[in-house]
Design an enzyme around this catalytic site. Structure first.
Site, PDB file in Angstrom:
ATOM      1  CB  SER A 181       9.062  49.501 -53.336  1.00  0.00           C
ATOM      2  OG  SER A 181       9.406  49.337 -54.684  1.00  0.00           O
ATOM      3  CG  HIS A 233      10.534  53.144 -51.037  1.00  0.00           C
ATOM      4  ND1 HIS A 233      11.536  53.716 -51.800  1.00  0.00           N
ATOM      5  CD2 HIS A 233       9.883  52.292 -51.865  1.00  0.00           C
ATOM      6  CE1 HIS A 233      11.495  53.222 -53.020  1.00  0.00           C
ATOM      7  NE2 HIS A 233      10.490  52.366 -53.090  1.00  0.00           N
TER       8      HIS A 233
END
Length: 327
Positions: A181, A233
């Protein structure tokens, strides 16, 4: 007059010189145009295949029937999944992920296993986690690789993933972290900075900017749910955003003509030019990247808990509600 060559010869020499000059220009133009051809993407698909293979190996090592009382999809044998209350993503156990190289800040700081900052990028918590990431990587990564080549996008992917791991290790102290991610958000961040640094060559730029910002905000908003490492993220996004100013600069002066002109069109090909603001953004981004990665890595290796210096930052990764808690 005496000593002057016949007029016909002068004319012939001029034509010959012009012809040679035109051929030289055509060769230069062809070289310029080759530079702007789209690349054939192969590295991003290879990264996706690598993630799938690593997941299959992880499930083989996990061997749920041998290590657990009950499993999901037991007909898959040793590839069957842990029960939902252990892993709701259809995947292996936490111990297996840890064995395979998941990010665990205590092992990084105390056992000097800094390699986990990289290996965790290639691991996934389950089928749902894997599918979500590889879909995003394919959609965004292939376009970027077509435009900028496998070297720059490959570096961007890995460095962004590393940046996500660094920020995660600074804030996630009691859990393990896995997944691509951070690298995926790095690709998203680089798309935003690429749009900014190459602003003048795009049509409908405000619409493109608004769409991209909405996509980024929605994805970051999903990160406040439980069991999602939003720090990876954010770290990946910031790393990719800065790297975009370094890696994804396009020449500005008549770039569109250079990019789309047919070969041999001497009127369309001009020298590449870069704007001053592109150099400034490149320099500032390099400084921030080097400083941020240096400070972050030193802090992680010394076991610093960034939550001690930011009492509210944990809400960036999970916001407790009446429906769920964050512990």
């Amino acid at each position: 007059m005496e000593g002057e060559p016949p007029p016909s010869r002068v004319h012939t020499m001029e034509i010959t010189d012009q012809s040679l000059h035109s051929k030289a220009e055509a060769r230069d133009e062809n070289k310029e145009m080759k530079h702007f051809k789209k690349w054939v993407p192969w590295l991003i698909p290879l990264f996706v295949i690598a993630n799938v293979i690593v997941f299959i190996i992880t499930m083989y090592v996990n061997n749920c029937p041998k290590n657990s009382a009950s499993c999901i999809a037991r007909f898959l044998g040793r590839f069957s999944f842990q029960r939902f209350h252990e892993n709701p993503l259809l995947g292996p156990s936490s111990m297996t992920l840890l064995k395979m190289g998941a990010l665990d800040v205590h092992r990084v700081a105390q056992w000097h296993q800094s390699w986990r900052l990289i290996t965790c990028i290639w691991l996934h918590g389950g089928v749902f986690h894997l599918l979500a990431n590889i879909f995003g990587i394919l959609v965004i990564g292939i376009w970027l690789e077509q435009e900028f080549g496998f070297v720059l996008i490959g570096l961007l992917f890995v460095i962004s993933g590393f940046g996500g791991s660094l920020l995660s290790a600074l804030f996630i102290q009691s859990k393990i972290s896995v997944g691509a991610s951070g690298a995926l958000f790095g690709l998203l961040g680089s798309m935003l900075s690429e749009l900014i640094t190459n602003w003048s060559i795009y049509d409908k730029k405000l619409g493109a900017l608004l769409t991209l910002v909405i996509v980024i905000l929605i994805n970051l908003a999903v990160g406040i749910l439980p069991h999602v490492d939003n720090f990876a993220h954010i770290g990946g996004f910031l790393s990719g955003f800065l790297l975009g100013f370094v890696f994804l600069i396009r020449p500005q002066f008549e770039w569109v003509k250079q990019h789309y002109a047919p070969q041999g069109n001497s009127q369309a090909v001009v020298k590449s030019k870069y704007k001053k603001y592109q150099y400034i953004l490149w320099f500032l981004s390099m400084i921030l990247l080097i400083a941020g990665f240096t400070v972050g890595l030193v802090a992680v290796l010394h076991g610093v808990d960034a939550n001690d210096y930011c009492s509210w930052c944990h809400y960036l990764s999970c916001v407790p509600t009446s429906r769920w808690h964050c512990n």
